[in-house]
Design a protein around this motif. Structure first.
Motif, PDB file in Angstrom:
ATOM      1  N   SER A  59      21.299  57.324  57.007  1.00  0.00           N
ATOM      2  CA  SER A  59      21.036  58.199  55.875  1.00  0.00           C
ATOM      3  C   SER A  59      21.454  57.503  54.593  1.00  0.00           C
ATOM      4  O   SER A  59      22.561  56.950  54.515  1.00  0.00           O
ATOM      5  N   LEU A  60      20.585  57.512  53.594  1.00  0.00           N
ATOM      6  CA  LEU A  60      20.915  57.064  52.243  1.00  0.00           C
ATOM      7  C   LEU A  60      21.651  55.722  52.200  1.00  0.00           C
ATOM      8  O   LEU A  60      22.718  55.593  51.618  1.00  0.00           O
ATOM      9  N   GLY A  61      21.103  54.725  52.886  1.00  0.00           N
ATOM     10  CA  GLY A  61      21.686  53.388  52.836  1.00  0.00           C
ATOM     11  C   GLY A  61      22.752  53.107  53.866  1.00  0.00           C
ATOM     12  O   GLY A  61      23.394  52.062  53.836  1.00  0.00           O
ATOM     13  N   PHE A  62      22.965  54.011  54.807  1.00  0.00           N
ATOM     14  CA  PHE A  62      23.954  53.823  55.855  1.00  0.00           C
ATOM     15  C   PHE A  62      23.273  53.869  57.213  1.00  0.00           C
ATOM     16  O   PHE A  62      22.253  54.527  57.397  1.00  0.00           O
ATOM     17  N   SER A  63      23.852  53.167  58.192  1.00  0.00           N
ATOM     18  CA  SER A  63      23.348  53.166  59.569  1.00  0.00           C
ATOM     19  C   SER A  63      24.523  53.398  60.505  1.00  0.00           C
ATOM     20  O   SER A  63      25.660  53.034  60.205  1.00  0.00           O
ATOM     21  N   SER A  64      24.220  53.977  61.663  1.00  0.00           N
ATOM     22  CA  SER A  64      25.273  54.215  62.648  1.00  0.00           C
ATOM     23  C   SER A  64      24.711  54.038  64.056  1.00  0.00           C
ATOM     24  O   SER A  64      23.498  54.135  64.282  1.00  0.00           O
ATOM     25  N   TYR A  65      25.623  53.784  64.979  1.00  0.00           N
ATOM     26  CA  TYR A  65      25.257  53.658  66.387  1.00  0.00           C
ATOM     27  C   TYR A  65      26.433  54.135  67.223  1.00  0.00           C
ATOM     28  O   TYR A  65      27.576  53.747  66.969  1.00  0.00           O
ATOM     29  N   MET A  66      26.153  55.012  68.171  1.00  0.00           N
ATOM     30  CA  MET A  66      27.165  55.491  69.098  1.00  0.00           C
ATOM     31  C   MET A  66      26.650  55.221  70.498  1.00  0.00           C
ATOM     32  O   MET A  66      25.515  55.558  70.825  1.00  0.00           O
ATOM     33  N   PRO A  85      15.600  47.222  57.806  1.00  0.00           N
ATOM     34  CA  PRO A  85      14.900  47.423  59.080  1.00  0.00           C
ATOM     35  C   PRO A  85      15.594  46.815  60.313  1.00  0.00           C
ATOM     36  O   PRO A  85      15.363  47.273  61.430  1.00  0.00           O
ATOM     37  N   SER A  86      16.442  45.831  60.151  1.00  0.00           N
ATOM     38  CA  SER A  86      17.071  45.202  61.316  1.00  0.00           C
ATOM     39  C   SER A  86      18.469  45.738  61.630  1.00  0.00           C
ATOM     40  O   SER A  86      19.046  45.382  62.653  1.00  0.00           O
ATOM     41  N   THR A  87      19.018  46.591  60.787  1.00  0.00           N
ATOM     42  CA  THR A  87      20.408  47.019  60.950  1.00  0.00           C
ATOM     43  C   THR A  87      20.658  47.708  62.280  1.00  0.00           C
ATOM     44  O   THR A  87      21.646  47.415  62.962  1.00  0.00           O
ATOM     45  N   GLN A  88      19.802  48.638  62.679  1.00  0.00           N
ATOM     46  CA  GLN A  88      20.021  49.353  63.945  1.00  0.00           C
ATOM     47  C   GLN A  88      20.091  48.378  65.123  1.00  0.00           C
ATOM     48  O   GLN A  88      20.973  48.488  65.970  1.00  0.00           O
TER      49      GLN A  88
END
Length: 101
Positions: A59-66, A85-88
């Motif tokens: 969201s809004l420039g942030f990425s997360s992974y759990m 696009p590659s962050t996730q």
């Protein structure tokens, strides 16, 4: 949401004796061996046959992974202030390096 809340949520999700958690982790589509979808979770088998249950977000420039491994009673929460696009995929690869069940 603070990172400490994410860890509490992970601890909740690791308790598969809870009926709500058990229901959320049942595959609704696909086979676990090929990558399945549960109630908002992605479920797959690791190279050693352990289940991994995960979800990405941003969201809004942030990425997360759990991702967590019920059979190992452990998991990882990764947060990033990058959302290209590659962050996730980078977060997923990092988690795989940290825990390689």
């Amino acid at each position: 949401m603070p990172s400490s809340d994410m860890l509490k949520y992970m601890a909740f999700q690791l308790n598969e004796e809870n009926p709500a958690v058990k229901l959320a982790h049942q595959q609704a589509f696909g086979k676990v061996e090929d990558g399945a979808i549960a109630l908002n979770w992605k479920i797959k088998k690791t190279g050693t046959g352990k289940r991994s249950i995960s979800h990405t977000g941003g969201s809004l420039g942030f990425s997360s992974y759990m991702v967590y491994y019920p059979e190992l009673s452990s998991g990882i929460v990764l947060l990033s202030n990058q959302a290209d696009p590659s962050t996730q995929n980078e977060l997923i690869a990092l988690a795989d390096k940290i825990i390689n069940p």
